[in-house]
Motif scaffolding. Structure first.
Motif, PDB file in Angstrom:
ATOM      1  N   VAL A 268       0.842  -1.203   0.000  1.00  0.00           N
ATOM      2  CA  VAL A 268       0.000   0.000   0.000  1.00  0.00           C
ATOM      3  C   VAL A 268       0.870   1.242   0.000  1.00  0.00           C
ATOM      4  N   ALA A 269       1.873   1.246   0.897  1.00  0.00           N
ATOM      5  CA  ALA A 269       2.716   2.446   0.983  1.00  0.00           C
ATOM      6  C   ALA A 269       3.494   2.655  -0.302  1.00  0.00           C
TER       7      ALA A 269
ATOM      8  N   ARG B 168       1.484   4.064  -3.104  1.00  0.00           N
ATOM      9  CA  ARG B 168       1.237   5.498  -2.945  1.00  0.00           C
ATOM     10  C   ARG B 168       2.485   6.312  -3.259  1.00  0.00           C
ATOM     11  N   LEU B 169       3.637   5.753  -2.934  1.00  0.00           N
ATOM     12  CA  LEU B 169       4.871   6.516  -3.164  1.00  0.00           C
ATOM     13  C   LEU B 169       5.281   6.545  -4.641  1.00  0.00           C
TER      14      LEU B 169
ATOM     15  N   ARG C 211       3.839   7.850  -6.898  1.00  0.00           N
ATOM     16  CA  ARG C 211       3.536   9.156  -7.488  1.00  0.00           C
ATOM     17  C   ARG C 211       4.810   9.926  -7.792  1.00  0.00           C
TER      18      ARG C 211
ATOM     19  N   ALA D 197       6.302   4.699   6.604  1.00  0.00           N
ATOM     20  CA  ALA D 197       5.466   3.906   5.698  1.00  0.00           C
ATOM     21  C   ALA D 197       4.106   3.683   6.320  1.00  0.00           C
TER      22      ALA D 197
ATOM     23  N   VAL E 139       2.042   6.695   5.894  1.00  0.00           N
ATOM     24  CA  VAL E 139       1.603   6.829   4.505  1.00  0.00           C
ATOM     25  C   VAL E 139       0.496   5.822   4.204  1.00  0.00           C
ATOM     26  N   ALA E 140       0.701   4.585   4.640  1.00  0.00           N
ATOM     27  CA  ALA E 140      -0.263   3.532   4.329  1.00  0.00           C
ATOM     28  C   ALA E 140      -1.591   3.771   5.031  1.00  0.00           C
TER      29      ALA E 140
ATOM     30  N   THR F 296       5.130  16.293  -9.936  1.00  0.00           N
ATOM     31  CA  THR F 296       5.072  15.823  -8.549  1.00  0.00           C
ATOM     32  C   THR F 296       6.471  15.571  -7.976  1.00  0.00           C
ATOM     33  N   PRO F 297       7.301  14.747  -8.626  1.00  0.00           N
ATOM     34  CA  PRO F 297       8.653  14.593  -8.087  1.00  0.00           C
ATOM     35  C   PRO F 297       9.482  15.870  -8.171  1.00  0.00           C
TER      36      PRO F 297
ATOM     37  N   ARG G 147       0.619  15.607  -0.042  1.00  0.00           N
ATOM     38  CA  ARG G 147       1.376  14.375  -0.254  1.00  0.00           C
ATOM     39  C   ARG G 147       2.738  14.673  -0.861  1.00  0.00           C
ATOM     40  N   ASP G 148       2.742  15.565  -1.864  1.00  0.00           N
ATOM     41  CA  ASP G 148       3.984  15.839  -2.587  1.00  0.00           C
ATOM     42  C   ASP G 148       5.067  16.379  -1.666  1.00  0.00           C
TER      43      ASP G 148
ATOM     44  N   TRP H 261       5.127  13.889   2.574  1.00  0.00           N
ATOM     45  CA  TRP H 261       5.254  12.459   2.834  1.00  0.00           C
ATOM     46  C   TRP H 261       6.669  11.977   3.110  1.00  0.00           C
ATOM     47  N   ARG H 262       7.556  12.184   2.191  1.00  0.00           N
ATOM     48  CA  ARG H 262       8.873  11.583   2.361  1.00  0.00           C
ATOM     49  C   ARG H 262       9.908  12.565   2.874  1.00  0.00           C
TER      50      ARG H 262
ATOM     51  N   ARG I 267       4.335  11.735 -17.970  1.00  0.00           N
ATOM     52  CA  ARG I 267       5.122  11.996 -16.764  1.00  0.00           C
ATOM     53  C   ARG I 267       6.394  12.787 -17.061  1.00  0.00           C
TER      54      ARG I 267
END
Lengths: 525, 517
Positions: free
Chosen positions: A384-385, A388-389, A391, B101, B104-105, B212-213, B241-242, B245-246, B367
């Motif tokens: 799932v994660a 989503r990543l 993207r 993770a 995010v999940a 996005t990236p 999210r962009d 998230w990370r 993309r």
């Protein structure tokens, strides 16, 4: 305790990691030896000093430059001249500064290129070409396979237009937004290809596949999913030189090398793993998993069934993950059987959620330019994660359409795989035989695009320095770009990775002749 | 002090987010030290807290896992070789994923994503599924795909494997930050889109697999985990999210109001900046989208200058997302941040532009995103990071020849703008018939519609109720303002560029049903 102190002093560059480390070592004390009193007295004292430090330094401007970058930044600050506010009026604080980048970007910018990257750069500027640039550098540093591109080209010239926009396909199938984790049709095609590559010993479930733009992105996504900032992965050395960037740069995950030695043919021992694991624990570092490549890059050997089972046992015992990078699964050329981790899992039901496979089309299908990577996982959360990543690294739709058509042509794929294996085998034995004439031995390898070559006889002194000297000579005198072992974190000096799959048969004598020149200078010293 | 206390207690309980928690432990203390409390208070309190934390850890140490430490495998049970024998602990340890993770999940989908999912399960089609959900939620433009299709049919093969091209130009490793030929072509396209008011330097371009990236990469480069960006709200729903998230970077919304036509005020920016500073958050930049998504208005020259002044004064960065620069349909002039920078030489290194071909060339499936920056360090770092999201070579070749076809591009831009304008006028007219007003907009694929009149209760709850009715009764997927962090309830984003002309009456009819009820 020295460790705690040094962490405290270096406080502001990376507050996150520092803060975390501050807490973790304390737990060691609490859990065991020190007990409550020691465990609270020491942090109190340290905190006192930390705050004293902060107090003293509080007057400088709020934008305290991250210490890690201080030399460069202060230099940059000097260059700032007072400036006027836009359109004429004067800004009060206008001269404040040069816009700082983040400390993680700063460390990426400042990181020195290892010889691996230096060599690749050099080739870009002065590439060998039989006719146009016969004195250029010959590339043995990039693991890329151009032996069978003619087959791909032939297929493309027949089917290209139809596969992107032909038949029942419409423009909205490539132009509009598509699922980020890959087209539904490409996943079964990919699963089929993977199992075809592994000679039908395993079948892969398309719904467990996540497609990414290259295996590099797949590795990074898995690291984000399995480890937090400051955690670590165990990696048997020598390992693929790109991992340092793939993993450490953005995820903040660390790599702990587990050294393999020539006396064991560089195969992995569980004892060494265990040692590295315990060592990390003592340093209060959390180990989240093991990262292996199979067939191994750069050595080219294959993990046996037995080793895979023990690896799984080890992971289970420590309750950690296994990331198994199998991008070379179809590029084997020996008679040793390749065993995928997925096959082992079929018989070990309970451990499915800790094993994750990396795959891609850059090696086995010789298409690195297409940027196709695969995360294959049975762990629901990871799936799932990572979906989503994706993207942040999804594959272009026209390329996906092309591949759907190409991979679904199983007759073409079968023929391609067979021919490609045969060609790798031929060039491998030619190359190894050539080296042998010079008295240079390779580790017996059964997969990959490279030999792991022992040149320790040629280096003096027997050290990293000697190895780099030889690498330099190979690059600048022989005009050959090979990857030195230290770029792969090999613990023994004198080993080199030489990729031979971008060579044609007639290039081999040229390469061997060039190496001979260096070998002879080494002997005369 | 409440904050300190709170974070410390969570420190004991949560499994994954160790890093983040610990960081917060330190940051609030600085507030104490630097200002009010002084040394004594600042050291006694953490000492006491630490004592309790450790007491807590001590008491819970036998528990197998939830501590932030490495999970302690219970030592007592030993296991035999795998295969054959059943592992006594085999079922015991589920392999844990990382804290990030997990978050995010587990993150619940906002109505924006719920709506998109509903459409993908039950899309409207005039013939095969006339009762399906009509998509007004995705900022995608299908008005001019026929032009692209025609071009591809004629040129696709030639552009990927044409006369002068060989297989090694697409199959082998290529520069990860994009082919130079494509950078040149994209720079040309960008300046053509902006009507030649600016020229872009191809060597300042980094190509990524979508915008996005590109945004994520800039966040990595400009801010560290725990730092923050100021973002005028409403902002487009994907940005959370962009950016977050990370990278671990936070977003501080700077609310804009309908009374100001949702335009950005420097006062509001300043307030948000100061508030963040008080909370101990380090602000590293401002992210704007121009033309704004979801409102559709443009930043005027004056505002851009003010923004730059603000950024200079605070010594922070500006990320200007100009991905819709070519999709304007009003008479208002679009001004790129790059144009402003031309006259403000000293501030070049704090301005970064995000662009892409998803909107203006209507090719989101391809993309292709762009980071355009004047900052040497950011450029180097972004090029290196491009390894994680580079664009497939066949697609790059395709685009090189498409963008180099000047006649096609010119025709495309012109036709597309015209169709966009016509569609916008018709759609807004339709809504007006129902008594629904839209913000006057001059760019983008959407209207920002005021449905506050239709809310049963003037609140977020009322807004979601209406959204639900639109989705389930009227079978229309729109994006509620709350998904865009709009502080006033009752605003909705309606994308009209995936519709065909004869869909508009159907959409209006469906909305009428809801307005009447």
């Amino acid at each position: 305790m020295t460790r705690t102190r040094s962490d405290t002093e270096s406080d502001s560059p990376e507050q996150t990691s520092t803060g975390m480390r501050l807490i973790v070592p304390l737990q060691g004390i609490v859990h065991g030896r020190g007990g409550l009193i020691l465990g609270s007295l020491i942090p109190c004292a340290l905190f006192y000093f930390l705050q004293f430090y902060l107090k003293r330094h509080r007057s400088p401007p709020p934008e305290k430059p991250p210490p890690s970058s201080s030399p460069g930044n202060s230099a940059a600050n000097l260059a700032v001249f007072p400036r006027t506010l836009s359109r004429s009026s004067l800004s009060v604080r206008g001269s404040a500064g040069h816009a700082h980048v983040s400390s993680r970007a700063d460390s990426i910018v400042r990181e020195d290129d290892s010889p691996y990257y230096v060599g690749l750069d050099r080739v870009l500027k002065d590439r060998y070409d039989e006719l146009k640039n016969p004195n250029g550098i010959i590339q043995l540093g990039l693991s890329e396979n151009t032996l069978s591109l003619d087959l791909i080209e032939e297929w493309l010239s027949k089917n290209l237009s139809n596969s992107i926009l032909g038949g029942g396909l419409s423009i909205s199938g490539i132009a509009t937004y598509q699922p980020f984790d890959g087209l539904l049709e490409l996943k079964p095609a990919m699963a089929g290809f993977m199992s075809q590559v592994m000679e039908r010993t395993v079948s892969f479930n398309p719904s467990q596949i996540v497609l990414t733009s290259g295996a590099t992105a797949a590795v990074e996504i898995l690291c984000f999913c399995l480890a937090d900032h400051g955690n670590a992965l165990l990696v048997p050395t020598p390992y693929y030189p790109g991992f340092d960037r793939d993993i450490r740069w953005r995820t903040g995950v660390e790599l702990i090398p587990v050294h393999c030695r020539s006396s064991d043919n560089f195969s992995l021992s569980i004892t060494a793993l265990d040692q590295a694991y315990n060592h990390a624990r003592k340093r209060a570092q959390k180990v989240c998993g093991i990262l292996i490549t199979n067939p191994s890059n750069p050595v080219g050997n294959i993990l046996t069934r037995e080793t895979l089972y023990s690896l799984l046992d080890f992971a289970r015992e420590k309750n950690i993950h296994i990331i198994c990078d199998e991008v070379f699964a179809g590029s084997t050329f020996g008679n040793q059987e390749f065993v995928s981790m997925a096959e082992i899992l079929d018989s070990e039901d309970s451990d499915k959620d800790r094993v994750h496979i990396i795959y891609g089309l850059s090696k086995d299908f010789s298409l690195p330019g297409f940027r196709i990577g695969v995360v294959y996982s049975s762990n629901e959360n990871v799936l799932v994660a990572s979906k989503r990543l994706t993207r942040f690294s999804s594959v272009s739709a026209p390329t996906q359409r092309l591949l759907i058509a190409m991979l679904s042509d199983t007759r073409f794929v079968e023929e391609y795989l067979q021919t490609n294996r045969k060609r790798i085998r031929t060039i491998h034995s030619l190359f190894v035989a050539g080296l042998k004439q010079l008295g240079i031995q390779c580790i017996k390898s059964t997969g990959g695009f490279f030999c792991w070559v022992d040149m320790s006889r040629l280096i003096r002194p027997y050290s990293e320095e000697g190895e780099l000297e030889l690498w330099d000579k190979l690059l600048n005198i022989a005009k050959i770009n090979a990857t030195p072992g230290l770029a792969c974190h090999c613990i023994e000096p004198g080993w080199f990775r030489c990729c031979f799959t971008t060579l044609r048969e007639k290039d081999i004598p040229v390469v061997i002749e060039r190496i001979r020149k260096v070998v002879e200078t080494c002997k005369t010293i | 002090m409440t904050q300190t206390e709170e974070t410390t207690t969570t420190g004991g309980g949560r499994g994954g987010g160790g890093a983040k928690t610990a960081m917060r432990v330190i940051v609030p203390l600085q507030g104490v030290v630097q200002g009010r409390g002084g040394l004594v208070l600042g050291s006694i309190i953490p000492c006491a807290l630490f004592y309790f934390l450790q007491f807590y850890l001590k008491r819970h140490r036998s528990e197998p896992d939830p501590e932030p430490t490495p999970p302690d495998p219970p030592a007592g049970l030993h296991r035999v070789q795998s295969r054959l024998v059943l592992s006594p602990r085999g079922s015991g340890g589920a392999a844990h994923v990382s804290g990030r993770a997990n978050s995010v999940a587990r993150q619940a989908d906002t109505p924006y994503y719920v709506g998109l999912k509903r459409v993908s399960e039950d899309p409207y089609d005039v013939e095969s599924s006339p009762d399906g959900v009509i998509q007004l939620g995705l900022a995608e433009n299908k008005l001019s795909l026929d032009l692209v299709q025609k071009w591809l049919a004629a040129n696709a093969r030639e552009s990927i494997l044409g006369r002068d091209l060989s297989i090694s130009g697409i199959a082998t490793y290529q520069p990860l930050d994009g082919l130079m030929e494509l950078k040149v072509a994209v720079a040309g396209f960008m300046s053509q889109i902006m009507e030649k008011t600016v020229s872009f330097n191809p060597s300042q371009i980094v190509l990524t697999a979508g915008a996005t990236p590109a945004i994520e990469m800039l966040s990595f480069c400009l801010a560290d985990a725990g730092n923050a960006f100021l973002v005028p709200s409403p902002y487009y729903p994907d940005l959370d999210r962009d950016v977050k998230w990370r990278t671990g970077v936070e977003i501080i919304p700077v609310p804009c109001r309908s009374a100001d036509n949702f335009s950005l005020s420097t006062t509001a920016l300043d307030q948000a900046f100061n508030q963040a500073k008080k909370r101990g958050l380090k602000v590293r930049g401002v992210i704007i989208s121009n033309p704004s998504n979801p409102v559709g208005n443009l930043f005027n020259r004056e505002t851009l200058y003010n923004l730059l002044d603000f950024a200079r004064e605070k010594n922070i960065h500006i990320i200007s997302n100009e991905i819709l620069a070519g999709s304007t349909h009003g008479s208002e002039e679009f001004v790129s941040m790059a144009e402003i920078i031309d006259s403000e030489d000293f501030d070049r290194n704090r301005v970064h532009i995000v662009y892409g071909l998803s909107k203006d060339l209507t090719l989101p499936g391809f993309r292709v995103g762009v980071v355009y920056t004047f900052n040497e360090n950011v450029l180097v770092a972004a090029k290196k990071m491009a390894r994680f999201s580079s664009v497939s070579a066949p697609t790059q070749r395709l685009l090189i020849s498409m963008l180099s076809d000047a006649k096609f591009i010119q025709n495309f831009i012109k036709t597309n703008r015209e169709r966009l304008r016509r569609m916008y006028i018709e759609f807004v007219d339709g809504l007006k018939q129902l008594g629904i007003d839209c913000m006057k907009s001059s760019g983008g694929f959407y209207c920002w519609a005021d449905m506050s009149r239709l809310l049963r209760s003037y609140s977020e709850k009322g807004e979601l109720e209406l959204w639900d009715k639109l989705l389930n009764v009227a079978k229309i997927n729109v994006t509620p303002g709350s998904s865009c962090h709009c502080i006033e309830p009752g605003w909705f984003r309606l994308c009209f560029t995936t519709l065909e002309k004869n869909d508009i009456p159907i959409v209006i009819e469906r909305i009428r049903k809801v307005t009447e009820s």
